[in-house]
Design a protein around this motif. Structure first.
Motif, PDB file in Angstrom:
ATOM      1  N   GLU A  27     153.895  87.498  65.348  1.00  0.00           N
ATOM      2  CA  GLU A  27     153.294  86.542  64.414  1.00  0.00           C
ATOM      3  C   GLU A  27     153.669  86.838  62.969  1.00  0.00           C
ATOM      4  OE1 GLU A  27     148.862  88.446  63.671  1.00  0.00           O
ATOM      5  OE2 GLU A  27     149.229  87.392  65.547  1.00  0.00           O
ATOM      6  N   ASP A  28     154.052  88.090  62.678  1.00  0.00           N
ATOM      7  CA  ASP A  28     154.478  88.422  61.325  1.00  0.00           C
ATOM      8  C   ASP A  28     155.989  88.313  61.151  1.00  0.00           C
ATOM      9  OD1 ASP A  28     151.963  88.991  60.125  1.00  0.00           O
ATOM     10  OD2 ASP A  28     151.882  90.865  61.227  1.00  0.00           O
ATOM     11  N   MET A  29     156.710  88.071  62.238  1.00  0.00           N
ATOM     12  CA  MET A  29     158.155  87.890  62.174  1.00  0.00           C
ATOM     13  C   MET A  29     158.545  86.420  62.029  1.00  0.00           C
ATOM     14  SD  MET A  29     159.290  90.460  65.261  1.00  0.00           S
ATOM     15  CE  MET A  29     158.789  92.186  65.313  1.00  0.00           C
ATOM     16  N   LEU A  30     157.881  85.572  62.799  1.00  0.00           N
ATOM     17  CA  LEU A  30     158.319  84.174  62.895  1.00  0.00           C
ATOM     18  C   LEU A  30     158.275  83.402  61.575  1.00  0.00           C
ATOM     19  CD1 LEU A  30     156.770  83.213  66.360  1.00  0.00           C
ATOM     20  CD2 LEU A  30     159.161  83.737  65.835  1.00  0.00           C
ATOM     21  N   PRO A  31     157.254  83.593  60.705  1.00  0.00           N
ATOM     22  CA  PRO A  31     157.215  82.775  59.485  1.00  0.00           C
ATOM     23  C   PRO A  31     158.416  82.963  58.562  1.00  0.00           C
ATOM     24  CG  PRO A  31     155.058  83.759  59.900  1.00  0.00           C
ATOM     25  CD  PRO A  31     156.019  84.398  60.860  1.00  0.00           C
ATOM     26  N   ILE A  32     159.037  84.140  58.573  1.00  0.00           N
ATOM     27  CA  ILE A  32     160.159  84.414  57.673  1.00  0.00           C
ATOM     28  C   ILE A  32     161.510  84.134  58.330  1.00  0.00           C
ATOM     29  CG2 ILE A  32     160.489  86.844  58.286  1.00  0.00           C
ATOM     30  CD1 ILE A  32     160.517  85.315  54.715  1.00  0.00           C
ATOM     31  N   CYS A  33     161.508  83.816  59.605  1.00  0.00           N
ATOM     32  CA  CYS A  33     162.780  83.621  60.327  1.00  0.00           C
ATOM     33  C   CYS A  33     163.667  82.536  59.725  1.00  0.00           C
ATOM     34  CB  CYS A  33     162.502  83.344  61.805  1.00  0.00           C
ATOM     35  SG  CYS A  33     162.144  84.847  62.753  1.00  0.00           S
ATOM     36  N   PRO A  34     163.127  81.388  59.241  1.00  0.00           N
ATOM     37  CA  PRO A  34     164.027  80.396  58.630  1.00  0.00           C
ATOM     38  C   PRO A  34     164.847  80.962  57.474  1.00  0.00           C
ATOM     39  CG  PRO A  34     161.905  79.391  59.127  1.00  0.00           C
ATOM     40  CD  PRO A  34     161.754  80.867  59.390  1.00  0.00           C
ATOM     41  N   LYS A  35     164.236  81.825  56.656  1.00  0.00           N
ATOM     42  CA  LYS A  35     164.982  82.421  55.543  1.00  0.00           C
ATOM     43  C   LYS A  35     165.950  83.498  56.043  1.00  0.00           C
ATOM     44  CE  LYS A  35     161.830  81.389  51.746  1.00  0.00           C
ATOM     45  NZ  LYS A  35     160.988  81.911  50.634  1.00  0.00           N
ATOM     46  N   LYS A  60     150.138  93.977  73.534  1.00  0.00           N
ATOM     47  CA  LYS A  60     149.858  93.065  74.643  1.00  0.00           C
ATOM     48  C   LYS A  60     150.611  91.741  74.471  1.00  0.00           C
ATOM     49  CE  LYS A  60     147.089  96.099  76.429  1.00  0.00           C
ATOM     50  NZ  LYS A  60     147.466  96.875  77.614  1.00  0.00           N
ATOM     51  N   GLU A  61     151.852  91.881  74.011  1.00  0.00           N
ATOM     52  CA  GLU A  61     152.762  90.739  73.909  1.00  0.00           C
ATOM     53  C   GLU A  61     153.814  90.863  75.000  1.00  0.00           C
ATOM     54  OE1 GLU A  61     154.701  90.354  70.173  1.00  0.00           O
ATOM     55  OE2 GLU A  61     152.860  90.332  68.996  1.00  0.00           O
ATOM     56  N   ASP A  62     154.259  89.741  75.506  1.00  0.00           N
ATOM     57  CA  ASP A  62     155.365  89.759  76.459  1.00  0.00           C
ATOM     58  C   ASP A  62     156.660  89.933  75.665  1.00  0.00           C
ATOM     59  OD1 ASP A  62     157.431  89.235  78.229  1.00  0.00           O
ATOM     60  OD2 ASP A  62     156.346  87.647  79.269  1.00  0.00           O
ATOM     61  N   PRO A  63     157.373  91.043  75.831  1.00  0.00           N
ATOM     62  CA  PRO A  63     158.595  91.258  75.034  1.00  0.00           C
ATOM     63  C   PRO A  63     159.666  90.210  75.293  1.00  0.00           C
ATOM     64  CG  PRO A  63     158.370  92.925  76.761  1.00  0.00           C
ATOM     65  CD  PRO A  63     157.086  92.166  76.738  1.00  0.00           C
ATOM     66  N   TRP A  64     159.693  89.683  76.500  1.00  0.00           N
ATOM     67  CA  TRP A  64     160.661  88.625  76.814  1.00  0.00           C
ATOM     68  C   TRP A  64     160.308  87.345  76.055  1.00  0.00           C
ATOM     69  CZ3 TRP A  64     164.808  90.261  79.454  1.00  0.00           C
ATOM     70  CH2 TRP A  64     164.675  91.397  80.251  1.00  0.00           C
ATOM     71  N   ALA A  65     159.022  87.035  75.961  1.00  0.00           N
ATOM     72  CA  ALA A  65     158.593  85.855  75.200  1.00  0.00           C
ATOM     73  C   ALA A  65     158.931  86.037  73.728  1.00  0.00           C
ATOM     74  CB  ALA A  65     157.091  85.632  75.390  1.00  0.00           C
ATOM     75  N   ARG A  66     158.743  87.273  73.197  1.00  0.00           N
ATOM     76  CA  ARG A  66     159.122  87.532  71.797  1.00  0.00           C
ATOM     77  C   ARG A  66     160.598  87.231  71.592  1.00  0.00           C
ATOM     78  NH1 ARG A  66     158.446  93.226  68.505  1.00  0.00           N
ATOM     79  NH2 ARG A  66     156.296  92.481  68.416  1.00  0.00           N
ATOM     80  N   LEU A  67     161.442  87.705  72.504  1.00  0.00           N
ATOM     81  CA  LEU A  67     162.883  87.486  72.366  1.00  0.00           C
ATOM     82  C   LEU A  67     163.209  86.001  72.356  1.00  0.00           C
ATOM     83  CD1 LEU A  67     165.789  88.407  72.232  1.00  0.00           C
ATOM     84  CD2 LEU A  67     165.722  88.853  74.695  1.00  0.00           C
ATOM     85  N   ARG A 275     153.850  94.759  55.212  1.00  0.00           N
ATOM     86  CA  ARG A 275     153.733  96.202  55.420  1.00  0.00           C
ATOM     87  C   ARG A 275     152.319  96.699  55.099  1.00  0.00           C
ATOM     88  NH1 ARG A 275     158.036 100.891  53.484  1.00  0.00           N
ATOM     89  NH2 ARG A 275     156.795 102.697  54.124  1.00  0.00           N
ATOM     90  N   LYS A 276     151.682  96.111  54.108  1.00  0.00           N
ATOM     91  CA  LYS A 276     150.318  96.509  53.757  1.00  0.00           C
ATOM     92  C   LYS A 276     149.372  96.325  54.943  1.00  0.00           C
ATOM     93  CE  LYS A 276     150.529  95.416  48.818  1.00  0.00           C
ATOM     94  NZ  LYS A 276     149.934  94.566  47.745  1.00  0.00           N
ATOM     95  N   LYS A 277     149.638  95.345  55.731  1.00  0.00           N
ATOM     96  CA  LYS A 277     148.791  95.022  56.881  1.00  0.00           C
ATOM     97  C   LYS A 277     148.771  96.151  57.902  1.00  0.00           C
ATOM     98  CE  LYS A 277     148.400  91.143  60.162  1.00  0.00           C
ATOM     99  NZ  LYS A 277     148.998  89.849  60.520  1.00  0.00           N
ATOM    100  N   TYR A 278     149.840  96.933  57.937  1.00  0.00           N
ATOM    101  CA  TYR A 278     149.980  97.981  58.952  1.00  0.00           C
ATOM    102  C   TYR A 278     149.885  99.383  58.339  1.00  0.00           C
ATOM    103  CZ  TYR A 278     151.781  94.102  61.762  1.00  0.00           C
ATOM    104  OH  TYR A 278     151.919  92.908  62.434  1.00  0.00           O
ATOM    105  N   HIS A 279     149.178  99.513  57.225  1.00  0.00           N
ATOM    106  CA  HIS A 279     149.193 100.780  56.506  1.00  0.00           C
ATOM    107  C   HIS A 279     148.693 101.941  57.342  1.00  0.00           C
ATOM    108  CE1 HIS A 279     144.849 101.307  55.820  1.00  0.00           C
ATOM    109  NE2 HIS A 279     144.806  99.994  55.808  1.00  0.00           N
TER     110      HIS A 279
END
Length: 602
Positions: A27-35, A60-67, A275-279
């Motif tokens: 969820e933190d990767m997809l928003p920046i993908c267009p750029k 608890k994410e499906d890694p295949w779905a992420r790909l 990154r702040k989110k995962y401090h």
């Protein structure tokens, strides 16, 4: 003569694996993908390494779905993964049919570039992966795991690279996972490789010693055409040189990358906020540390060792462990320190230091290593250690996977209806226990990822793991929520007991001095070992298997339990001859040092 330099950004895989324990969510990767997709990278590293494990175990994410989601969001950019050769993404060698099935499915789901390495630099363990990548019509990249030792010479690396090119590799990468390269060593190695190879050379440097950007500049001048970088908000330290910095350094030169610096800066600001989110996953051992040039310990391995020693109340002995690691590595024939050999060497060094005697306890993985089950050691193994660990058992001299029967049919049968696709079967294959649990929870609709709760101190987010935590408390105080994890319990001495815990992810040590014996006894359900026949362990961990039952006759030194600590399994042995009187643990139980796990009566 000008030569454009091509960039692979590691922000979606190795960068966050190096700095925040691989916890970045999709969820933190997809928003920046267009750029990211507009930049014009040669590739983006998005998968493999520890990301598969972290997705299933913690997020608890499906890694295949992420790909698949990343592929859809990045239609104009090559997607790249890191593959551990015959180990794939797990910690053991898999059969050839599993390797072929995994590569085929990774390709179908979106991977176009496979960076393939073997922890031993044994090219035999790369062959099937390379063949599978080529069969899928994708880019196979052979990898040199860079390290230094008497046997790791420039001619040896060149010979390995030539073998990988002959196997069909489309490129060769120098993988400096620990930050051991120096600028002039880089220049020498790349110059030698360019003289013998016709395929492109990639340079992957971690900045642990603060030298990555200098090494990359020397590599470029010597003829390397591809570099790995990380967006600045996840760069440097045990990560990589900053993308913006390298683009700026090369801008306007004969090596210009052609990338838009302003766009990269926008992306950097996005990940600065992420990154702040995962401090809470930040480690004090991920900054620049030139000690790596001596002890060769990668940053992620450093933080793991520190946590284990803290649980033992032995953090003050970490420098002893750092001194022991090179000695263990030499005994094992100088393997590069990369997964899984980094865990094998590091864990054994911890056992050696804490036991006060070298190889008093030898992990099962060291025994398998000495049998040749991971491949051919780069150098000469200590025969004294080999005899102590495996006795008269002959070490194998064939490719380890040659001894493994096809596994896919058995895996499909074992996981049964829980698997809705071949990808699910492969998830189970990589990590049977957590893979099965993941699929069961998905089936029941009870998948619970690490919760992210507000932390009052930093205003950020903190994790609440759903796997592998012995005792967890969520405490509300005056409207503020705190998480307390009990990670270990020390041996009671002088009426005191040390508890090792984390408060909102920050490690702490607390000493309790009970008011009376009743309270002291309540601190732990199991009593402390005192009799000659009491079986206990020297490391906090989990029970993998109980090998005996009540009433069994056992001999001194016979394995009665298998425990797991630091991702390594060890046999816990009977201290005396006798009869098993009582068993106080079962598979999966968390144990701490000094507890009575089994009672043996003489």
């Amino acid at each position: 003569m000008s030569q454009q330099i091509f960039v692979t950004d590691t922000i979606l895989r190795d960068a966050h694996q190096s700095l925040i324990a691989t916890r970045m969510r999709t969820e933190d990767m997809l928003p920046i993908c267009p750029k990211l997709d507009q930049v014009g990278y040669w590739s983006l590293e998005v998968w493999g390494g520890a990301t598969f494990d972290a997705c299933v175990r913690f997020l608890k994410e499906d890694p295949w779905a992420r790909l698949r989601q990343l592929k859809a969001a990045l239609p104009n950019t090559r997607l790249q993964m890191l593959l551990r050769g015959q180990n794939l993404l797990g910690y053991r060698h898999y059969s050839d049919d599993v390797v072929r099935a995994f590569v085929a499915k990774a390709a179908v789901n979106g991977i176009e570039v496979f960076r393939i390495f073997d922890a031993m630099n044994d090219v035999r363990n790369l062959r099937v992966s390379i063949e599978a990548v080529k069969a899928a019509g994708k880019h196979a990249q052979g990898t040199l795991c860079y390290t230094t030792s008497p046997v790791h010479t420039v001619p040896a690396f060149v010979e390995q690279a030539k073998q990988m090119q002959a196997m069909g590799c489309d490129s060769v990468a120098i993988k400096d996972m620990a930050g051991l390269l120096t600028p002039y060593a880089t220049e020498e190695l790349v110059t030698a490789l360019k003289a013998e190879l016709t395929v492109p050379i990639f340079i992957h440097c971690h900045d642990t010693a603060g030298l990555a950007s200098m090494c990359q500049m020397k590599a470029i001048e010597a003829g390397a055409t591809h570099i790995d970088t990380a967006i600045s908000s996840f760069a440097w330290g045990t990560s990589h040189a900053g993308t913006e910095s390298m683009v700026a350094a090369l801008r306007g030169s004969q090596y210009d990358t052609g990338l838009n610096l302003e766009l990269l800066q926008e992306i950097g600001l996005y990940f600065y906020a992420v990154r702040k989110k995962y401090h809470q996953f930040e480690s004090e051992f991920t900054s620049v540390d030139t000690r790596v040039q001596v002890n060769q310990v990668p940053g992620g391995m450093m933080s793991n060792l520190a946590n284990q020693l803290k649980e033992q109340g032995a953090l003050n002995r970490i420098n002893e462990v750092f001194a022991e690691i090179p000695r263990v590595r030499e005994d094992l024939g100088f393997p590069p320190l990369v997964t899984p050999t980094s865990q094998i060497v590091g864990s054994q060094a911890v056992f050696n230091v804490l036991a006060g005697e070298r190889y008093k306890t030898i992990t099962n993985e060291v025994k398998l290593y000495l049998q040749g089950r991971y491949g051919k050691a780069p150098g000469t193994v200590s025969e004294t250690l080999r005899k102590q660990a495996i006795g008269s058992i002959d070490a194998i001299d064939v490719r380890p996977a040659d001894l493994i029967k096809p596994e896919m049919s058995k895996l499909r049968e074992e996981i049964g209806a829980l698997a809705k696709s071949e990808e699910d079967v492969l998830t189970y294959a990589m990590f049977p226990d957590i893979g099965r649990k993941f699929l069961q929870e998905r089936e029941a609709g009870t998948l619970t990822p690490e919760a992210l709760l507000p932390t009052p101190e930093f205003g950020g987010l903190c994790p609440v793991p759903g796997e592998g935590v012995p005792t967890e408390f969520i405490i509300d105080v005056h409207g503020e929520t705190y998480r307390v994890d009990i990670t270990g319990v020390g041996v009671k001495t002088d009426g005191k007991r040390h508890f090792y815990l984390s408060l909102d992810g920050m490690p702490e040590e607390v000493v309790f001095e009970p008011l009376n014996q009743f309270v002291a006894g309540a601190a732990n359900k199991r009593k402390q070992a005192s009799a000659p026949g009491d079986v206990s362990t020297s490391m906090p961990g989990n029970i993998v298997e109980v090998l005996v039952k009540e009433g069994d006759k056992v001999k001194t030194g016979q394995a009665v339990l298998i425990s797991e600590a630091m991702k390594m399994e060890t046999e816990v042995q009977a201290p005396i001859d006798g009869t098993v009187k009582a068993i106080h643990v079962g598979k999966g139980d968390r144990v701490t040092p000094g507890e009575v796990l089994i009672e043996i009566e003489a």
